[in-house]
Design an enzyme around this catalytic site. Structure first.
Site, PDB file in Angstrom:
ATOM      1  N   CYS A 165     139.226  19.441 147.302  1.00 37.05           N
ATOM      2  CA  CYS A 165     138.617  19.137 148.599  1.00 37.05           C
ATOM      3  C   CYS A 165     139.187  20.064 149.672  1.00 37.05           C
ATOM      4  O   CYS A 165     138.902  21.255 149.664  1.00 37.05           O
ATOM      5  CB  CYS A 165     138.807  17.654 148.933  1.00 37.05           C
ATOM      6  SG  CYS A 165     137.684  17.061 150.223  1.00 37.05           S
TER       7      CYS A 165
ATOM      8  N   HIS B  40     136.930  14.425 143.984  1.00 35.65           N
ATOM      9  CA  HIS B  40     138.302  13.923 143.829  1.00 35.65           C
ATOM     10  C   HIS B  40     138.556  13.296 142.458  1.00 35.65           C
ATOM     11  O   HIS B  40     138.578  12.067 142.336  1.00 35.65           O
ATOM     12  CB  HIS B  40     138.597  12.891 144.914  1.00 35.65           C
ATOM     13  CG  HIS B  40     138.670  13.473 146.284  1.00 35.65           C
ATOM     14  ND1 HIS B  40     139.750  14.207 146.715  1.00 35.65           N
ATOM     15  CD2 HIS B  40     137.786  13.477 147.308  1.00 35.65           C
ATOM     16  CE1 HIS B  40     139.539  14.624 147.955  1.00 35.65           C
ATOM     17  NE2 HIS B  40     138.345  14.198 148.332  1.00 35.65           N
TER      18      HIS B  40
ATOM     19  N   GLU C 257     141.269  12.966 141.125  1.00 31.96           N
ATOM     20  CA  GLU C 257     142.525  12.197 141.205  1.00 31.96           C
ATOM     21  C   GLU C 257     142.288  10.746 141.618  1.00 31.96           C
ATOM     22  O   GLU C 257     143.193   9.919 141.500  1.00 31.96           O
ATOM     23  CB  GLU C 257     143.509  12.893 142.157  1.00 31.96           C
ATOM     24  CG  GLU C 257     143.254  12.696 143.653  1.00 31.96           C
ATOM     25  CD  GLU C 257     142.202  13.641 144.238  1.00 31.96           C
ATOM     26  OE1 GLU C 257     141.335  14.140 143.478  1.00 31.96           O
ATOM     27  OE2 GLU C 257     142.237  13.863 145.470  1.00 31.96           O
TER      28      GLU C 257
END
Lengths: 249, 934
Positions: A96, A213, A215
């Site tokens: 990002c 994302h 994660e």
């Protein structure tokens, strides 16, 4: 084998460093969150690390365009260290805002090519409007160390206002020919990116940048359809690929 | 100032225009004005960083054309982008002394001043020039010499009241009398700083005078021998007492300090707070909402917890309100909606907190008084270092943002009614936030949370209220010249009162000061040691060593005379079981789904990052396409298996008819919203937020008293204590023709409860064809303030609003047992629009239909069964294997009705009434422009 040290670097305004660190630990790394000022003061930190992570957020408030200031800091104060890092074969990932930073440093796509991440452009909405939603990502590159081992699409959230991938047609042709398209959106393009590009890598395949994302999807319960018994598509698989690569350096 | 003027010739301005798309040509450019002795090479290098040729075109020193509107910030307004320009130039070795960022708009036709104010610019923070370059808003030092005045307090009451009005003190005559007496007794005049400090500390905003007032019931006034009337317990005391009486073991701290604190499970506590930021949001929607979010996050930091999530409830005028209907001085609802949503999104997204739960309400009554409720929740390990201070000798340390002339008198401003001049005169009360600085401050405080003994945030009243509160009962001696300023020339009282954002005050033992200073340097946070806590119970504030304030802290905090407010209690029509006409229930359902209050809010929700921190496991949008509304949200830290659910209740339309039953209904709704997710109904903590009109009007105050009656009764009934609250009164607007516009009684209740196992949570979307659908709770003809009544044309028509259901609490406990046993596949509360809307939303979530054949068992009148909004009701999709066991749980309640089953086909069918394809329901629900993912 000891866990490879992943350096998660944050600038003022970085805010997904905790999410990245947690995900990397799950993926088998030792994650260490450091302030960019600590790295400037002690570049040895980079030499000890085997992976560099630039996480999401709004570095320096993204006041002059996403990632611009953070990139300028890195280019001004850390350029050579970073080049050495990649030349040593160590993986780098920008997620990002981190992707925006890597693009503005020139590290992505590398080789003198330029691309940009502009304000989201979605029908009927003002340019640059922030969007938070879930997407599915198709891994494309057979060269990128982060994607080659992926056997399934990755599902994860997006949360950005400036994620529209832009480049000129020649650059796009080069990226495609050189297998540098790491991910494409497999669900409807959320931000107007050219050719549905969600992430790219450099020509070595070590440096990855992507807008979504992964994660934030490292546990099955984080998926919106978890209670509908959805499983799989974990972003963790991609992070594990990077960590496994770092182990072998 | 002088050097800026001299440097006009060294000014350069970059106009930055992005490549628009064919459909959306870009009509707004960004302008960056800098001052410095720069050559072409400097400009080139700066341009190379500021302009990305793939995205934008930059040009230096382009003139402003005739059809262009050039807009810049007023000097002193926070300009985060300008700070980054300076930073960038510094990294490049380009020497600039000033920077300012503005925007340039291409216009088709020259607008008049009203049009510019109404559509393009906001005079509260901006200035502009049409067809010429606007003077950049460089933050310049003021040449005004700082000084302190002594204020004469006239003996004449009229003159005294005039002084109060002229200085914007927002104090009543009784309060001014006490101040006059106090200074007469100590034989000197107050300073301007002392007077302002008292006004802020005693403001409605800070002191909650109405909630602390003696309640005088109007019915008792004037009776023989009882001319003054009977006084009842103040409202705040009643709420507190109810919490004490409920004696829930999980309450750590209620109505004390910055936030309520509860302990769920052995190892951690949660801090809960919800604030209002109504007045600022009315005149500068972006900045008002933005700093509202920043302020409530600081409350959580100030409660020594790590913020983990934000909530918000927004009340707007209808988006289609014609400009011609706006009272003078009122911004269009469209501008307010855009600005407020952008402000909420900007702060939460940038500081890195998920904005998870909320609501958006539309009603004409909110045109002149929009409401912004901003909440925040934090977590801390139960064994975190205890805050024991401040102790005498501790240092008074401030850090975070610098102090400027922004946000002066915000507490008193927000305690007054607004009129057409408010936007002009209150400009300095509103600010723009800087979430990045607040993030740095938060990180610093978490990293060093064993380094201080007490902490609070600088909110309304600035340092005066932060240091004033910390010094309560102990005293402090501080030096204002140590406060870092944005620019020179502030009067001492301005430094002391400024509400400049992103500042915190801590008490630090002298032995820890160096460690805290080092940590602040590492985090890049500015920190200043202002003085010490003394132990002599005096608040002494100095400027260059000379005291400008020397007040007894007891007088400051306890000297205010208690108010007496007369309450005329409302007389609701509870027996009126009126049923609005409903000839076409099919069309009615579609119209309800498309009603702005019920229709999808995805367009707004998706502008908030609700994924960050990876803990949001039940999101505000849910279902197979992530586009159906959830009830409560559930947050579970990725490292844990248990977490919390957050639910919200609000219904101003019931409040118009029956504030007491409204309060009960919204407490019930908030509780239901967490219970349906699987949260534990035996450990629910509540927060109240009252936004009301002028409490000195007896009927308005009576409605407030009635609402508190309802809150207290409901809290007892559910065993759910209030732990924190906030009131915003005087939400009224005096129009030019003297018409008073007040908001309906608006009470927002937030419920927070523990979720013990993330695997045993439930969402509203339908899961499995064949599963039975069960309605829990009883349905009566209760249409007062209902959305069906609204569709019929007038929701102010008298009718009974949903009454309290004494069986609800036991019902929720039984439901919890069922959820824990895994018998419930989906659950959804019935609220606005009644059962029909609830069922439709469940179908939308699952993209599957239902066959409802038991409507007559709900109520013999189909209109009542479909659209009544009776409280205490939940629709459950029960796992088909477990129906008998499930129903057995509710045998005693006698209010579980099997009404049908999940269908194989995507059709919602009410047997013998009507049926609708789910695609039509989806289309109606998404009419407000909000689309789910396909």
């Amino acid at each position: 084998m000891s866990k490879p040290l992943a350096l998660v670097v944050r600038a003022p305004g970085t805010n997904r460093d905790g999410d990245a660190a947690f995900a990397l630990e799950l993926a088998g790394a030792e994650a260490r969150r450091v302030l960019i000022n600590e790295v400037f003061a002690d570049p040895k930190l980079l030499r000890e690390a085997r992976m560099l992570v630039i996480p999401g957020g709004f570095s320096f408030a993204d006041a002059l365009g996403a990632g611009r200031l953070f990139a300028l800091e890195i280019v001004t104060r850390l350029r050579d260290e970073l080049t050495t890092f990649v030349e040593a074969g160590k993986p780098v990932i920008g997620i990002c805002n981190g992707f925006q930073v890597l693009v503005r440093t020139g590290l992505l796509p590398g080789d003198g090519l330029t691309v940009a991440l502009g304000g989201n452009r979605i029908d009927g909405k003002p340019d640059g409007q922030f969007i938070c939603d879930w997407v599915r990502l198709q891994p494309v590159s057979q060269k990128c160390i982060w994607t080659t081992t992926l056997t399934a699409d990755v599902e994860c959230p997006i949360a950005h206002g400036e994620g529209r991938f832009v480049c000129d047609p020649d650059t796009m042709a080069t990226l495609v020919a050189d297998d540098q398209i790491a991910f494409r959106y497999a669900t409807p393009n959320p931000n107007g990116s050219m050719a549905d590009v969600a992430g790219i890598c450099d020509s070595t395949g070590l440096v990855l940048g992507l807008m979504p994302h992964p994660e934030d999807h490292v546990l099955p319960r984080q998926h919106p359809q978890y209670l509908r018994h959805h499983r799989g598509g974990l972003g963790r698989a991609m992070l594990e690929a990077g960590v496994n690569h770092a182990k072998d350096i | 100032m002088a050097d800026v003027d001299a440097a006009t010739s060294r000014r350069h301005r970059l106009t930055l225009r992005s490549h628009g798309s064919d459909t959306f040509p870009d009509t707004t450019a960004t302008t960056i004005t800098i001052v410095g002795a720069l050559d072409q090479d400097d400009l080139g290098r700066l341009g190379a960083v500021l302009v990305d040729p793939l995205l934008e075109v930059g040009s230096w020193d382009a003139p402003v054309g005739a059809g262009q509107l050039d807009i810049g910030l007023i000097p002193g307004v926070t300009d985060t982008a300008a700070a980054q320009v300076v930073h960038a130039a510094d990294l490049l070795g380009v020497a600039i002394t000033h920077a300012s960022v503005g925007r340039l708009i291409d216009l088709d036709a020259a607008p008049d001043d009203a049009e510019i104010r109404g559509r393009w610019a906001n005079a509260v923070i901006e200035r502009w020039s049409l067809g010429a370059t606007v003077e950049p808003g460089f933050a310049a030092d003021s040449i005004v010499e700082a000084h302190t005045e002594r204020i004469e307090l006239p003996d004449d009451d009229v003159a005294l009241a005039q002084l109060g009005t002229a200085r914007g003190l927002a104090l009543d005559l009784a309060e001014l009398h006490v101040i006059r007496q106090h200074f007469a007794a100590i034989g000197r005049l107050p300073t301007d700083a002392e007077l302002e400090t008292l006004a802020q500390t005693w403001s409605e905003h800070c002191a909650h005078k109405s909630f602390r007032a003696d309640v005088v019931l109007e019915a008792s006034v004037g009776a023989e021998g009882n001319e003054g009337g009977d006084t009842a317990e103040p409202l705040l005391a009643r709420l507190r007492r109810s919490t004490t009486e409920i004696a829930a073991p999980f309450v750590v701290s209620a109505f004390d300090g910055n936030a309520g604190i509860v302990r769920f499970g052995p190892d951690r506590t949660y801090a809960l707070k919800c604030e209002t930021h109504n007045h600022p949001s009315a005149i500068e929607p972006f900045g008002g909402a933005n700093t509202g979010v920043g302020g409530v996050i600081r409350d959580i930091i100030g409660a020594h917890h790590r913020a983990i999530a934000c909530t918000n409830i927004l009340c707007f005028g209808p988006a289609d309100t014609p400009d011609a209907e706006l009272p003078k001085g009122v911004l269009s609802p469209r501008r307010i909606i855009d600005g407020v949503v952008a402000g909420v999104a900007d702060y939460g997204n940038k500081i890195g907190l998920p904005t998870v739960a909320g609501g958006v309400l539309y009603d004409p009554a909110y045109v002149s008084n929009p409401l912004v409720f901003a909440g925040c929740i934090g977590v801390a390990p139960a064994d975190r270092p205890a805050l024991t201070g401040p102790h005498p000798g501790d240092r008074v340390v401030v850090f975070g943002g610098r102090t400027g002339r922004d946000g002066i008198r915000g507490a008193t401003f927000s305690s007054m009614e607004m009129d057409a001049t408010t936007g002009d005169v209150a400009g300095a009360s509103v600010q723009i936030g800087d979430p990045i600085v607040e993030k740095l401050v938060s990180d610093l405080l978490l990293d060093g949370w064993d380094l201080y003994t007490a902490i609070t945030d600088c909110g309304a009243g600035g340092l005066s209220s932060a240091i004033g509160e910390l010094a309560d009962g102990i005293g402090a001696d501080v030096e204002l010249t140590e406060v870092p300023l944005k620019y020179a020339g502030l009067a001492p009282w301005e430094i002391w009162l400024s509400e400049a954002q992103e500042r915190m005050v801590v008490a630090v033992a002298p032995s820890q000061l160096d460690a805290l200073i080092d940590l602040a340097a590492l985090h890049g946070v500015e920190i200043s040691d202002l003085g010490s806590f003394t132990g002599d119970r005096r608040l002494v504030v100095r400027f260059e060593g000379e005291p400008v304030i020397d007040l007894d802290t007891t007088f400051l905090h306890d000297g205010r005379p208690r108010r007496r407010l007369v309450a005329t209690m409302p007389t609701p029509e509870r027996g009126l079981a009126a049923v609005p006409p409903c000839a076409d229930p099919d069309a009615t359902l579609l119209a309800l789904l498309a009603h702005p209050n019920i229709a999808s809010k995805a367009d707004i929700v998706r502008r908030y990052d609700h994924e960050i921190l990876g803990a949001t496991v039940i999101r505000p949008l849910t279902g197979v396409r992530n586009d159906a509304p959830a009830d409560g949200v559930v947050l579970v830290d990725p490292r844990d298996t248990d977490g919390i659910a957050i639910g919200i209740g609000v219904n101003p339309w019931y409040g118009l008819h029956d504030p007491e039953h409204m309060a009960w209904a919204v407490v019930d709704e908030a509780i239901r919203n967490v219970v349906v997710t699987g949260a534990d109904p035996s450990a629910i903590a509540l927060m109240d937020n009252f936004s009301w009109g002028n409490p000195t009007r007896a009927t308005t105050f009576g409605e407030l008293v009635a609402a508190v009656d309802g809150c207290v009764a409901a809290a007892h009934a559910y065993g759910a204590p209030f732990v924190s609250g906030k009131d915003s009164l005087n939400n009224e607007y005096l129009t030019a023709d003297g018409t008073r516009r007040a908001i309906p009684p608006t009470l927002v209740i937030t419920a927070v409860a523990p979720v013990r196992d993330v695997a045993l949570t439930v969402t509203p979307d339908l899961k499995r064809p064949g599963n039975p659908v069960v309605l829990l709770g009883r349905t009566l003809a209760e249409f007062g303030g209902s959305h069906l009544m609204m569709l019929s044309g007038d929701h102010t028509v008298s009718a009974a609003v949903p009454a309290p259901d004494a069986g609800a609490s036991a019902r929720y406990h039984a439901l919890h047992t069922a959820i824990r046993n895994g018998w419930v596949d989906a659950a959804h509360d019935c609220s606005e629009g009644g059962l029909a809307v609830a069922l439709a939303e469940m179908c939308i979530g699952g993209r599957i239909g239902m066959a409802i054949d038991g409507l007559a068992d709900v109520h013999p009148d189909a209109t009542v069964a479909l659209f009544s909004e009776s409280s205490g009701r939940i629709v459950c999709e029960v796992a088909m294997e477990s129906l008998d066991e499930f129903l057995a749980l509710f045998a005693a309640d006698g209010a579980a009705t099997v009404i049908g089953h999940v269908a194989d086909s995507p059709v919602l069918c009410f047997a013998e009434v009507f049926e609708r394809h789910v695609d039509d329901l989806v289309a109606a629900f998404n009419t407000s422009g909000a689309k789910g993912r396909s």
